[in-house]
Design an enzyme around this catalytic site. Structure first.
Site, mmCIF file in Angstrom:
data_model
loop_
_atom_site.group_PDB
_atom_site.id
_atom_site.type_symbol
_atom_site.label_atom_id
_atom_site.label_comp_id
_atom_site.label_asym_id
_atom_site.label_seq_id
_atom_site.Cartn_x
_atom_site.Cartn_y
_atom_site.Cartn_z
ATOM 1 N N ASN A 1 35.814 27.468 24.049
ATOM 2 C CA ASN A 1 36.772 27.912 23.024
ATOM 3 C C ASN A 1 37.948 26.949 22.949
ATOM 4 O OD1 ASN A 1 37.004 29.817 25.451
ATOM 5 N ND2 ASN A 1 38.849 30.460 24.419
ATOM 6 N N ASP A 2 39.157 27.418 22.999
ATOM 7 C CA ASP A 2 40.325 26.634 22.574
ATOM 8 C C ASP A 2 40.366 25.181 23.072
ATOM 9 O OD1 ASP A 2 40.762 29.340 22.266
ATOM 10 O OD2 ASP A 2 42.744 29.352 23.155
#
Ligand SMILES: *[C@@H]1O[C@H](CO)[C@@H](O)[C@H](O)[C@H]1NC(C)=O
Ligand SMILES: *[C@@H]1O[C@H](CO)[C@@H](O)[C@H](O)[C@H]1NC(C)=O
Ligand SMILES: *[C@@H]1O[C@H](CO)[C@@H](O)[C@H](O)[C@H]1NC(C)=O
Ligand SMILES: *[C@@H]1O[C@H](CO)[C@@H](O)[C@H](O)[C@H]1NC(C)=O
Ligand SMILES: *[C@@H]1O[C@H](CO)[C@@H](O)[C@H](O)[C@H]1NC(C)=O
Ligand SMILES: *[C@H]1O[C@@H](CO)[C@H](O)[C@@H](O)[C@@H]1NC(C)=O
Length: 580
Positions: free
Chosen positions: A61-62
C-alpha cells in the site's frame, strides 16, 4: 466488500455510520486473518503490470518517504512480506537512478522495538540542510493500534543505497497528548523549516473533524504540539497521509519544502479514510499564526479538487533537487476481493510518478508522468486527420495494446451540438453523471475518446472519453470518464465509472488525452494534465496480444483525430534484488 457511495449526503451518512460501526478497524487496516500469512508460491502473471511499480509478490500500500540521495531515488512502501492482503506491515525499500527501473533492497524498517512492535506504518523523509536524511514514521505499540511517531536514521551515510536504518532508543519523538485520539494519529509529513523551528503535520481526527496537527522542533528530536492545528475541517473524518508543500506561482519548477514568500502558494492534500479518496486545496500559509488558509472559492472537503479522480490514495510528493521538480507518488489498490488477491499472489501497485506544478491560472495543480517514462517507448504508430463519425471506432494497430502509451489530440468544428447540462446534475458528483451517460448513450459533442484494453468484438473495453455539455449562459462543462463497467466479463469485481469535470478553455475546439495502459491499469491525463483518472481493470478476453486499442466517437458531431501517437512500452527492471 464495502463499496462506498460517493455523493448523496444521506448515503454518505450511512457510509460514515458503517465505518464507525466497523469495530474501530478503519477501512485502511482491515484484517483478513485467514489470508494474512498465506505466502505465495505461484504468482499469477495475467494482470500484473509491465512498467508500473510492483514487487514480485504480496500486498503493497502507501508509498513512503520518497527521496533523492547521492544520485539515487529511494522509494519505501508499506508491504506485507507474508501474504497478498494487508498485515505484518514493514517498510520495503527500492532504489532507482531514473524513477522507472527499480532494484529492491532488504526492508528498511520493520517491527523490532517496543515503540513499533505492532507495526511500522506510513511516514516521510526529510533531507536536513547538512544532507542527512531522517525518516519519521508511525509506530503501533499495542493490539489496539495505539499510534506514536518515531524517527530512524541511516546507519551509514556513505552508503548511497541507505540499506540499513537505525531506530534510536530515545524514540518515540511524539506521543499523543490527552486531547489527541491515540488510535487516529499517524502519517507524519516531511518537515519544513521556518523562523528557527522545524515543523511537521500529523493526520488525525476529533470526532468527525479531520485534523492536521502541527508540531515544532528546534533539533528534530524534541517536538512540541502547536496550540492550534495547521488546519482542520468538520465532517471529513480521519485525515490520513497529509502532504503540505509550496508551489511556485510561475513556471514548472518544484520547491524545497522550506521555501516561503511572495512567489509561493501552499498546497494541502489529505487522504480521507471515510471515502477512500483524497482532495487538496491551495492557499496561504501564514507563518506568524502557523495556520493554513485555503483560497476563497475552493471546496474544502470531499467534493474538492483531486489529484486523481480514480483509484489513487495515500499519495505523497517529494522535491527532487537533481531536476528541480516536485514528484508525486500514489498507490492504486486492486478492484477485486481478498480471495482473488490471495489466488493471484499480489495486490497493489504504485502509479507512475508524476511531476506536479501550479497551473498559471493559480486555480489547480497540473500533473504529467515524469519524462523518464518516455525512455520505455518502443514501436510507434501514428494517426493523422482521422475523421470519426457517430458510431465509428478505428483501431490503432501494430502496437502492444496491453502495454502502451498513447497521446491523442481530438478536434471538432463547433460546440453547437453539445448536449444541455441537466441542472439536476449540478448536485451530483462527476462520477454519477458518467454513470448515467456513459459511452453507450449517444450524445452530441462526445462521447469520444479511446477504447483501451478492448477485445476484438468489444465484449470488453475500458473507454476513456470526453463528453461536452452546454450549461447556462454558453458555459460548457467538460467531463472526462474512465469507465470500468464494460471492462471485464469477470464476476465480483469493483467496476466504477470514475470521472471528473475539467476546467478547460474550448475556444481552440480541441481536447487532448494521454493514457498509460498497462494490463490491469489505465492511467489517463486529460488536457495536458489538468485532470488525471486511474482505473484498475481485469479483462478476461482482452489480455496481452488479445488486447486492442481504438479511437471512437458516439456523438453526432464529427470528431477529427488530429494527431495520435501510440507506443508499445518496454518493460523496465522492476524490483530485481540488487547485486551486492
Ligand atoms: C478514535 O479513533 C478511533 C479510530 O479512528 C475511533 O474508532 C474512535 O471512535 C475515536 N475516538 C473518539 C473519541 O473519537
Ligand atoms: C501472522 O504472522 C505474524 C508475524 O509472524 C503473527 O504475529 C500473527 O499471529 C500471524 N497471524 C496469523 C493469523 O497467523
Ligand atoms: C485495548 O482497549 C480495550 C478497550 O478499551 C482495553 O480494555 C484494553 O486494556 C486495551 N489494551 C491495551 C493493550 O491497551
Ligand atoms: C559504508 O558504506 C560505504 C559505501 O558503500 C562502504 O564502503 C563502507 O564500508 C560502509 N561502512 C560500514 C561501516 O559498513
Ligand atoms: C456507442 O453507442 C452504441 C449505441 O448505443 C453502443 O452499442 C456502443 O457500445 C457504444 N460504443 C461505446 C464504445 O460505448
Ligand atoms: C480499493 O478497493 C475498492 C474495492 O474493494 C474499494 O471500494 C476502495 O475503497 C479501495 N480503495 C482504497 C483507497 O482503499
Amino acid at each position: 466488500m464495502m463499496v462506498m457511495p460517493h455523493t448523496l449526503p444521506v448515503l454518505a451518512l450511512f457510509a460514515l455510520l458503517f465505518v464507525l460501526s466497523n469495530n474501530g478497524a478503519e477501512a485502511s487496516h482491515k484484517i483478513y486473518s485467514r489470508y494474512q500469512n498465506l505466502s505465495v508460491e505461484n504468482v499469477n502473471q495475467v494482470h500484473r503490470t509491465g512498467y508500473h511499480f510492483q514487487p514480485p509478490r504480496h500486498w503493497i500500500n502507501d508509498p513512503n518517504a520518497p527521496m533523492y540521495y547521492k544520485g539515487l531515488y529511494h522509494l519505501f512502501y508499506q508491504y506485507n512480506p507474508k501474504g497478498a492482503v494487508w498485515g505484518n506491515i514493514v517498510w520495503a525499500h527500492s532504489v532507482s537512478k531514473d524513477l522507472i527501473n527499480w532494484e529492491s533492497l532488504e526492508p528498511a524498517i520493520y517491527p523490532s522495538k517496543w515503540f513499533d512492535y505492532y507495526g511500522c506504518w506510513s511516514g516521510s523523509a526529510t533531507v536536513l540542510p547538512n544532507g542527512e536524511p531522517v525518516i519519521l514514521y508511525t509506530g503501533i505499540v499495542d493490539k489496539n493500534n495505539s499510534q506514536i511517531q518515531n524517527y530512524a536514521v541511516p546507519a551509514n551515510l556513505s552508503d548511497p543505497y541507505l540499506r540499513e536504518w537505525v531506530k534510536p532508543d530515545d524514540n518515540p519523538i511524539v506521543n499523543p497528548d490527552a486531547n489527541v485520539n491515540g488510535s487516529a494519529f499517524r502519517d507524519p509529513t516531511t518537515a519544513w523549516w521556518a523562523d528557527g523551528h522545524w515543523r511537521i503535520l500529523i493526520g488525525s481526527r476529533r470526532k468527525q473533524r479531520g485534523v492536521a496537527y502541527l508540531y515544532r522542533s528546534k533539533d528534530f528530536k524534541k517536538w512540541v504540539k502547536a496550540k492550534h492545528p495547521l488546519h482542520s475541517v468538520q465532517g471529513t473524518g480521519m485525515w490520513e497521509c497529509p502532504d503540505f508543500f509550496p508551489v511556485s506561482l510561475s513556471g514548472k519548477n518544484g520547491l524545497d519544502p522550506s521555501v516561503m514568500g511572495q512567489n509561493v502558494k501552499h498546497v494541502l492534500k489529505v487522504s480521507l479514510d471515510m471515502t477512500r479518496y483524497e482532495y487538496y486545496t491551495m492557499g496561504t500559509y501564514n507563518k506568524k499564526k502557523d495556520k493554513y488558509f485555503p483560497d476563497e472559492g475552493l471546496v474544502d472537503g470531499w467534493a474538492g479538487l483531486r489529484l486523481d479522480y480514480g483509484n489513487f490514495y495515500a499519495s505523497k510528493t517529494f522535491f527532487d533537487p537533481s531536476t528541480n521538480r516536485r514528484v508525486l507518488w500514489g498507490w492504486a489498490n486492486e478492484s477485486d476481493d481478498p480471495q482473488k488477491d490471495k489466488d493471484k499472489g499480489w495486490a497493489g501497485i504504485q502509479l507512475i510518478p508524476r511531476k506536479v506544478w501550479l497551473d498559471p491560472s493559480g486555480k489547480q495543480l497540473l500533473q504529467w508522468p515524469v519524462a523518464e517514462l518516455e525512455k520505455l517507448r518502443g514501436h510507434n504508430v501514428q494517426l493523422r486527420n482521422q475523421k470519426l463519425n457517430q458510431g465509428n471506432h478505428v483501431e490503432v494497430k501494430v502496437i502492444t495494446a496491453a502495454q502502451a502509451d498513447v497521446d491523442v489530440t481530438f478536434s471538432f468544428p463547433s460546440l453547437d451540438k453539445a448536449e444541455p447540462f441537466d441542472p439536476k446534475w449540478a448536485k451530483l458528483d462527476a462520477l454519477d453523471v458518467c454513470d448515467q451517460k456513459g459511452s453507450k448513450d449517444p450524445g452530441g459533442l462526445g462521447p469520444f475518446g479511446l477504447l483501451t484494453l478492448a477485445s476484438k468484438n468489444l465484449e470488453e473495453f475500458t473507454p476513456v472519453f470526453f463528453r461536452v455539455f452546454k450549461a447556462a449562459a454558453d458555459k460548457h462543462k467538460v467531463l472526462l470518464c474512465s469507465d470500468a463497467r464494460s471492462s471485464s466479463l469477470g464476476k465480483g469485481l469493483y467496476k466504477p465509472s470514475f470521472a471528473g469535470f475539467v476546467d478547460v478553455d474550448l475556444t481552440g475546439k480541441k481536447l487532448s488525452l494521454r493514457s498509460l495502459i498497462d494490463h490491469s491499469v489505465v492511467e489517463s491525463f486529460g488536457v495536458g494534465g489538468r485532470i488525471a483518472i486511474s482505473s484498475r481493470v481485469y479483462p478476461t478476453i482482452a489480455v496481452s496480444e488479445k488486447a486492442h486499442l481504438y479511437v471512437f466517437n458516439n456523438g453526432s458531431e464529427t470528431i477529427t483525430v488530429e494527431n495520435l501517437n501510440a507506443w508499445s512500452m518496454n518493460t523496465p527492471v522492476m524490483n530485481v534484488p540488487i547485486k551486492s
